[in-house]
Write an enzyme that holds these catalytic residues in place. Structure first.
Site, PDB file in Angstrom:
ATOM      1  CG  HIS A  64      11.299  -2.779   4.180  1.00  0.00           C
ATOM      2  ND1 HIS A  64       9.928  -2.655   4.137  1.00  0.00           N
ATOM      3  CD2 HIS A  64      11.558  -3.991   4.731  1.00  0.00           C
ATOM      4  CE1 HIS A  64       9.394  -3.736   4.657  1.00  0.00           C
ATOM      5  NE2 HIS A  64      10.350  -4.571   5.022  1.00  0.00           N
ATOM      6  CG  ASN A 113       8.438  -2.226  -0.106  1.00  0.00           C
ATOM      7  OD1 ASN A 113       7.943  -2.352   1.023  1.00  0.00           O
ATOM      8  ND2 ASN A 113       9.015  -1.108  -0.503  1.00  0.00           N
ATOM      9  CE1 TYR A 166       9.261   4.858   2.807  1.00  0.00           C
ATOM     10  CE2 TYR A 166       7.953   6.868   2.986  1.00  0.00           C
ATOM     11  CZ  TYR A 166       8.308   5.624   3.471  1.00  0.00           C
ATOM     12  OH  TYR A 166       7.717   5.143   4.608  1.00  0.00           O
ATOM     13  CD  GLU A 178      10.802  -8.013   5.288  1.00  0.00           C
ATOM     14  OE1 GLU A 178      11.129  -9.115   5.792  1.00  0.00           O
ATOM     15  OE2 GLU A 178      10.449  -7.042   5.971  1.00  0.00           O
ATOM     16  NE  ARG A 197       1.001  13.443  -0.928  1.00  0.00           N
ATOM     17  CZ  ARG A 197       0.663  13.909  -2.121  1.00  0.00           C
ATOM     18  NH1 ARG A 197       1.600  14.202  -2.989  1.00  0.00           N
ATOM     19  NH2 ARG A 197      -0.602  14.089  -2.441  1.00  0.00           N
ATOM     20  NE  ARG A 253      10.653   5.267   8.529  1.00  0.00           N
ATOM     21  CZ  ARG A 253       9.653   5.177   7.659  1.00  0.00           C
ATOM     22  NH1 ARG A 253       9.688   4.245   6.708  1.00  0.00           N
ATOM     23  NH2 ARG A 253       8.646   6.006   7.709  1.00  0.00           N
ATOM     24  CB  ALA A 312       1.504  -0.358   6.214  1.00  0.00           C
ATOM     25  N   PRO A 336       0.789  -1.235   0.000  1.00  0.00           N
ATOM     26  CG  PRO A 336      -0.212  -1.180   2.093  1.00  0.00           C
ATOM     27  CD  PRO A 336       0.488  -2.102   1.141  1.00  0.00           C
ATOM     28  CG  ASN A 337      -0.177   4.325   1.312  1.00  0.00           C
ATOM     29  OD1 ASN A 337      -1.163   4.865   0.833  1.00  0.00           O
ATOM     30  ND2 ASN A 337      -0.182   3.776   2.511  1.00  0.00           N
TER      31      ASN A 337
HETATM   32  O1  CA2 Z   1      10.774   1.720   3.257  1.00  0.00           O
HETATM   33  C1  CA2 Z   1       9.889   1.026   2.720  1.00  0.00           C
HETATM   34  O2  CA2 Z   1       9.982   0.593   1.582  1.00  0.00           O
HETATM   35  C2  CA2 Z   1       8.610   0.734   3.504  1.00  0.00           C
HETATM   36  O3  CA2 Z   1       8.173  -0.583   3.188  1.00  0.00           O
HETATM   37  C3  CA2 Z   1       7.567   1.753   3.083  1.00  0.00           C
HETATM   38  C4  CA2 Z   1       6.276   1.680   3.878  1.00  0.00           C
HETATM   39  C5  CA2 Z   1       6.512   1.653   5.368  1.00  0.00           C
HETATM   40  O4  CA2 Z   1       5.283   1.372   6.028  1.00  0.00           O
HETATM   41  C6  CA2 Z   1       7.519   0.599   5.711  1.00  0.00           C
HETATM   42  O5  CA2 Z   1       7.753   0.668   7.066  1.00  0.00           O
HETATM   43  C7  CA2 Z   1       8.823   0.814   4.984  1.00  0.00           C
HETATM   44  C8  CA2 Z   1       5.404   2.879   3.594  1.00  0.00           C
HETATM   45  C9  CA2 Z   1       5.160   3.128   2.158  1.00  0.00           C
HETATM   46  C10 CA2 Z   1       4.432   4.405   2.033  1.00  0.00           C
HETATM   47  O6  CA2 Z   1       4.507   4.793   0.690  1.00  0.00           O
HETATM   48  C11 CA2 Z   1       4.780   6.061   0.406  1.00  0.00           C
HETATM   49  C12 CA2 Z   1       5.066   6.304  -0.903  1.00  0.00           C
HETATM   50  C13 CA2 Z   1       5.389   7.577  -1.265  1.00  0.00           C
HETATM   51  C14 CA2 Z   1       5.435   8.555  -0.361  1.00  0.00           C
HETATM   52  C15 CA2 Z   1       5.135   8.297   0.940  1.00  0.00           C
HETATM   53  C16 CA2 Z   1       4.795   7.045   1.335  1.00  0.00           C
END
Ligand code: CA2
Length: 149
Positions: free
Chosen positions: A98, A72, A23, A96, A18, A105, A75, A10-11
């Site tokens: 990230h 990846n 990121y 896996e 963002r 974090r 969340a 997700p996201n």
């Molecule tokens: O660092 C990563 O790749 C994460 O998997 C990203 C997740 C976070 O929950 C993990 O702890 C680490 C969050 C992804 C949110 O996606 C976004 C994409 C663009 C901008 C902001 C957030």
């Protein structure tokens, strides 16, 4: 040649748009292009979803047909026993991945469920971590296929 599955949670469709201080500026489309280039001849099934069940369905496809999974889970890493259970059924290598170093974090990002079944974990290399994962996966697949022969 069996495909490599690269699954994103997700996201991550918002990547590059963002929170660039965490990121980076690379978009998910650019990540996909990077992965396809790093994979060379190996076919890549690259997917992203904000829906847990869709990710599980792609893991099921990989169980039937995949050489390896790079995931990846975003969340879902910390919440999804359902994704964990699906990955347990995959017989090949799992990486896996990230983008950020989750261990640096907040505490909510520290306890990965997916790590319990991952062959390897990559975190904190930014978007380039995907290319590193694809290269490492090529070696893991070669080893797995040699073991199976
Ligand atoms: O660092 C990563 O790749 C994460 O998997 C990203 C997740 C976070 O929950 C993990 O702890 C680490 C969050 C992804 C949110 O996606 C976004 C994409 C663009 C901008 C902001 C957030």
């Amino acid at each position: 040649m069996k495909p490599l599955f690269i699954l994103n949670g997700p996201n991550l469709n918002r990547l590059g748009r963002r929170e660039p201080h965490i990121y980076g500026h690379t978009t998910l489309a650019e990540v996909e292009a990077m992965c396809r280039a790093a994979a060379g001849d190996r076919p890549v099934r690259f997917h992203q979803s904000n829906i847990e069940g869709e990710i599980i369905n792609w893991v099921h496809e990989a169980i039937d047909d995949g050489a390896g999974i790079i995931i990846n889970p975003a969340a879902f890493t910390f919440t999804s026993i359902a994704i964990l259970d699906s990955l347990k059924m995959f017989p090949g290598p799992i990486i896996e991945l990230h983008i950020s170093n989750i261990h640096k974090r907040e505490a909510i990002y520290h306890n990965s469920l997916v790590s319990k079944v991952a062959t390897a974990v990559i975190a904190g290399l930014g978007a380039e971590g995907y290319a590193t994962a694809v290269q490492a996966m090529a070696r893991l697949i070669t080893k797995a296929e040699a073991g199976a022969a």
